[in-house]
Design an enzyme around this catalytic site. Sequence first.
Site, PDB file in Angstrom:
ATOM      1  N   PRO A   1       0.836  -1.196   0.000  1.00 29.57           N
ATOM      2  CA  PRO A   1       0.000   0.000   0.000  1.00 29.57           C
ATOM      3  C   PRO A   1       0.872   1.248   0.000  1.00 29.57           C
ATOM      4  O   PRO A   1       1.920   1.272   0.664  1.00 29.57           O
ATOM      5  CB  PRO A   1      -0.814  -0.126   1.293  1.00 29.57           C
ATOM      6  CG  PRO A   1      -0.027  -1.038   2.161  1.00 29.57           C
ATOM      7  CD  PRO A   1       0.723  -1.959   1.238  1.00 29.57           C
ATOM      8  N   HIS A   2       0.477   2.245  -0.758  1.00 33.75           N
ATOM      9  CA  HIS A   2       1.295   3.451  -0.850  1.00 33.75           C
ATOM     10  C   HIS A   2       0.417   4.651  -1.175  1.00 33.75           C
ATOM     11  O   HIS A   2      -0.681   4.501  -1.697  1.00 33.75           O
ATOM     12  CB  HIS A   2       2.396   3.293  -1.907  1.00 33.75           C
ATOM     13  CG  HIS A   2       1.880   2.910  -3.256  1.00 33.75           C
ATOM     14  ND1 HIS A   2       1.540   1.615  -3.580  1.00 33.75           N
ATOM     15  CD2 HIS A   2       1.637   3.638  -4.360  1.00 33.75           C
ATOM     16  CE1 HIS A   2       1.114   1.565  -4.831  1.00 33.75           C
ATOM     17  NE2 HIS A   2       1.154   2.788  -5.324  1.00 33.75           N
TER      18      HIS A   2
END
Length: 154
Positions: free
Chosen positions: A65-66
């Site tokens: 996730p970013h």
Amino acid sequence: MTIQDILPAAGIKVIAAASSKKRMFHDIADMAESCFGMRQSVVIDALVDRESLGPTGVGHGVALPHARLPGLEQVCGLFLRVKKPLDFDSVDRQPVDLVFALFAPEDAGVIHLKALALVSRTLRDEGICAKLRANEDPSTIYTILTEASSAQAA
């Protein structure tokens, strides 16, 4: 750039379980607040917004996730190992137990992509992932991640 440049030793946590992807984002936001002083609500909203564009579960039990966040000055990351894998809508439909969250300044440009590529390359290595899954001590996990990154850079 190495993982040591973006991941602080305090940015690693082993958790028993997360009931959902959203709950995982809350855990990440808690860590982001304590490690980097980020506001939890901003982190959660940014991760949810990014996830709406497409899942960040990249397969083989790994999620990346970013998000880009206002006010950040450099790329930074957090790593979580989940003892009980959770559904993350991964491309291979497999549950996730290794999560590396990355945060970048809104105007990070190519540096954000380089950090994502570095983490992705590191966690594509089955040997590294096996070592990460076999350890529960955050300092050992940090050593595994940073030594792997250094070896790849050499």
